[in-house]
Design a protein around this motif. Structure first.
Motif, PDB file in Angstrom:
ATOM      1  N   LYS A 140     -19.895  76.955  19.760  1.00 59.38           N
ATOM      2  CA  LYS A 140     -20.405  78.207  20.292  1.00 59.38           C
ATOM      3  C   LYS A 140     -19.250  79.197  20.456  1.00 59.38           C
ATOM      4  O   LYS A 140     -18.112  78.806  20.720  1.00 59.38           O
ATOM      5  CB  LYS A 140     -21.087  77.971  21.637  1.00 59.38           C
ATOM      6  N   PRO A 141     -19.522  80.489  20.297  1.00 59.92           N
ATOM      7  CA  PRO A 141     -18.457  81.487  20.505  1.00 59.92           C
ATOM      8  C   PRO A 141     -17.869  81.398  21.913  1.00 59.92           C
ATOM      9  O   PRO A 141     -18.556  81.024  22.870  1.00 59.92           O
ATOM     10  CB  PRO A 141     -19.178  82.817  20.298  1.00 59.92           C
ATOM     11  N   ILE A 157     -14.850  88.236  22.613  1.00 55.82           N
ATOM     12  CA  ILE A 157     -15.489  87.098  21.936  1.00 55.82           C
ATOM     13  C   ILE A 157     -14.600  86.561  20.817  1.00 55.82           C
ATOM     14  O   ILE A 157     -13.978  87.329  20.068  1.00 55.82           O
ATOM     15  CB  ILE A 157     -16.867  87.503  21.366  1.00 55.82           C
ATOM     16  N   ILE A 159     -14.987  83.793  17.571  1.00 50.94           N
ATOM     17  CA  ILE A 159     -15.919  83.001  16.771  1.00 50.94           C
ATOM     18  C   ILE A 159     -15.116  82.092  15.857  1.00 50.94           C
ATOM     19  O   ILE A 159     -14.190  82.543  15.157  1.00 50.94           O
ATOM     20  CB  ILE A 159     -16.834  83.919  15.935  1.00 50.94           C
ATOM     21  N   GLU A 160     -15.440  80.800  15.864  1.00 48.10           N
ATOM     22  CA  GLU A 160     -14.759  79.841  14.992  1.00 48.10           C
ATOM     23  C   GLU A 160     -15.386  79.933  13.599  1.00 48.10           C
ATOM     24  O   GLU A 160     -16.556  79.620  13.405  1.00 48.10           O
ATOM     25  CB  GLU A 160     -14.898  78.424  15.547  1.00 48.10           C
ATOM     26  N   THR A 161     -14.601  80.383  12.629  1.00 50.24           N
ATOM     27  CA  THR A 161     -15.140  80.619  11.287  1.00 50.24           C
ATOM     28  C   THR A 161     -14.822  79.494  10.306  1.00 50.24           C
ATOM     29  O   THR A 161     -15.505  79.329   9.301  1.00 50.24           O
ATOM     30  CB  THR A 161     -14.625  81.960  10.736  1.00 50.24           C
ATOM     31  N   TYR A 166     -10.078  81.146  14.332  1.00 52.58           N
ATOM     32  CA  TYR A 166     -10.880  82.014  15.186  1.00 52.58           C
ATOM     33  C   TYR A 166     -10.683  83.480  14.800  1.00 52.58           C
ATOM     34  O   TYR A 166      -9.564  83.928  14.550  1.00 52.58           O
ATOM     35  CB  TYR A 166     -10.507  81.822  16.660  1.00 52.58           C
ATOM     36  N   ASN A 246     -14.742  85.875   7.653  1.00 52.44           N
ATOM     37  CA  ASN A 246     -14.921  86.259   9.051  1.00 52.44           C
ATOM     38  C   ASN A 246     -16.102  87.210   9.222  1.00 52.44           C
ATOM     39  O   ASN A 246     -16.927  87.049  10.123  1.00 52.44           O
ATOM     40  CB  ASN A 246     -13.646  86.912   9.587  1.00 52.44           C
ATOM     41  N   ARG A 249     -19.402  85.391   8.814  1.00 57.06           N
ATOM     42  CA  ARG A 249     -19.687  84.576  10.003  1.00 57.06           C
ATOM     43  C   ARG A 249     -20.091  85.448  11.194  1.00 57.06           C
ATOM     44  O   ARG A 249     -20.908  85.035  12.029  1.00 57.06           O
ATOM     45  CB  ARG A 249     -18.462  83.738  10.363  1.00 57.06           C
ATOM     46  N   ILE A 250     -19.507  86.632  11.282  1.00 55.86           N
ATOM     47  CA  ILE A 250     -19.880  87.546  12.362  1.00 55.86           C
ATOM     48  C   ILE A 250     -21.322  87.997  12.195  1.00 55.86           C
ATOM     49  O   ILE A 250     -22.083  88.073  13.173  1.00 55.86           O
ATOM     50  CB  ILE A 250     -18.915  88.747  12.396  1.00 55.86           C
ATOM     51  N   TYR A 253     -23.518  85.225  13.382  1.00 55.92           N
ATOM     52  CA  TYR A 253     -23.614  85.134  14.837  1.00 55.92           C
ATOM     53  C   TYR A 253     -24.448  86.273  15.427  1.00 55.92           C
ATOM     54  O   TYR A 253     -25.370  86.038  16.220  1.00 55.92           O
ATOM     55  CB  TYR A 253     -22.216  85.145  15.459  1.00 55.92           C
TER      56      TYR A 253
END
Length: 449
Positions: A140-141, A157, A159-161, A166, A246, A249-250, A253
């Motif tokens: 989870k972020p 925030i 985010i693990e990509t 991150y 990235n 992935r953003i 999310y």
């Protein structure tokens, strides 16, 4: 003197070669010009058939001498030059226009363009080494430091990509939203202070006050990414791939948030963020509105490896940022350009090309250009004002929320924070997760897996 002393005794057996420094000195003497360079640039370099390359003018002579060495010069005055290395990402404006004219011969209608676009898109994913996309981490972020402002909130925030990798940023949300709300990605460019600078904070806060979820995030090996990598890692070719991943992935999310509207997703950035805007809009159909700022150009592909380090621009026998931007058609797009950088020719060259592509869908009205001939390379106020109007129209945002009593768009109600307030991982990086990658070599191993 018809022949220099050092030329005597040279023959074709040794290719008439001479040290570059000596050759440049002869150019200076023969044409009464000055050539500036560092010693490192000429050390150990030889010019084959050196004096055979001389012509009757210095420009042609220098071109003949330097081209085989992947070097050239900038003319800095009537009789002065500065030596430079070959810049693969740059053409002349005339060469850029010629490429657009050639590309226009490859497709003449929607069907032929869609075929070309599909070929480009497939190749671009391959060029980025993102075909297929790597598995997505299930973590989870990380969310820290929620702040309440005038009409919006901010959260930091990460985010693990990829495992241990991150991407960090700030998430701006409207206060008391109703129903599903749109999403706006704001990738950073190569401006001083990165995403922490005032103009980036202004535009994200304003987007949130108008009713959107806005996310501003660091470039690879910039900002908090420097907790994981060295600054020089930003200029590695893999940076282009990581930044694209990235952004994807953003989008993953943000579209998963329960109050987000996945049918209203926009992206806008300036400079290197403009390069990302065009690329991600081409790669990801979930992007419905794109606003590249001061980066649309047929003769500049982005001078940083994070923009052109992977062979994306070699796809399809050669493409450029204008054709890449065209891949967003028929989705709404606003290209903001200026008169003091490589977007200076947009009204004459690049924008007509975009209009032609949108015309294949009978959607010419969906692409716009705001050209500011007296402005330069930034995401300044006049550029932001144009962006606010465009996103209000196409994302159905309430622009009245950011206007004063006189009806003018007003940014003064936004709070400009100190940089440290925007850190996800704490002021000293103390909150960086234990599994975080700590070197580029580790990243290569993870990405290779």
């Amino acid at each position: 003197m018809l022949i220099s002393f050092s030329s005597i005794g040279q023959t074709s057996d040794d290719q008439y070669k001479q040290p570059l420094k000596e050759v440049l000195e002869k150019v200076e003497q023969r044409f009464n010009v000055e050539i500036r360079y560092s010693e490192d640039m000429v050390k150990g370099k030889w010019v084959p058939y050196a004096e055979w390359r001389f012509r009757t003018d210095p420009d042609k002579t220098l071109s003949n001498i330097l081209a085989p060495l992947d070097m050239s010069v900038n003319k800095t005055g009537e009789r002065s030059y500065k030596l430079k290395y070959y810049q693969y990402h740059l053409k002349t404006p005339e060469e850029g226009k010629a490429q657009l004219d050639y590309l226009a011969t490859l497709y003449h209608d929607q069907q032929s363009w869609e075929k070309r676009k599909a070929e480009l898109k497939s190749c671009m994913y391959e060029a980025l080494k993102l075909s297929p996309l790597p598995p997505k981490p299930q973590s989870k972020p990380i969310v820290t430091n929620r702040r309440k402002m005038n009409g919006y909130t901010i959260e930091n925030i990460a985010i693990e990509t990829l495992p241990g990798l991150y991407v960090t940023g700030s998430l701006y949300r409207p206060l008391n939203p109703k129903g599903k709300i749109p999403i706006i990605l704001n990738p950073d460019g190569h401006f001083n202070n990165g995403r922490y600078r005032a103009d980036c904070q202004y535009r994200c806060a304003m987007q949130a006050r108008m009713g959107a979820i806005a996310f501003s995030y660091d470039l690879f090996a910039w900002g908090e990414s420097l907790l994981q990598f060295k600054s020089e890692d930003h200029r590695r070719s893999l940076a282009m791939t990581i930044q694209a991943l990235n952004s994807i992935r953003i989008v993953d999310y943000l579209t998963s948030l329960k109050d987000a509207d996945p049918t209203r997703v926009a992206i806008t950035g300036g400079s290197g963020g403009g390069s990302q805007t065009m690329l991600i809009s081409a790669l990801d159909e979930r992007i419905k509105v794109s606003i590249p700022v001061v980066m649309l150009s047929s003769y500049h592909s982005g001078g940083c490896p994070c923009e052109s380090g992977m062979p994306v621009h070699l796809c399809g026998g050669g493409t450029n940022n204008v054709e890449i931007a065209s891949m967003a058609a028929p989705r709404p797009q606003l290209a903001i350009s200026d008169g003091k950088d490589w977007s200076d020719h947009v009204p004459l060259n690049e924008f007509p090309f975009l209009q032609r592509t949108y015309g294949f869908y009978d959607k010419v009205e969906m692409v716009k250009n705001v050209h500011l001939p007296n402005e330069g390379h930034d995401y300044g106020l006049s550029k932001r004002l144009a962006m606010y109007e465009f996103i209000a129209q196409h994302l159905k945002l309430d622009i009245t929320k950011v206007k004063d009593k006189a009806g003018n768009i007003d940014e003064s109600t936004c709070t400009i924070e100190e940089e440290s307030e925007m850190y996800v991982f704490g002021k000293q990086g103390e909150l960086l997760p234990d599994n975080a990658i700590k070197s580029f070599e580790e990243l290569e191993k993870v990405f290779g897996r």
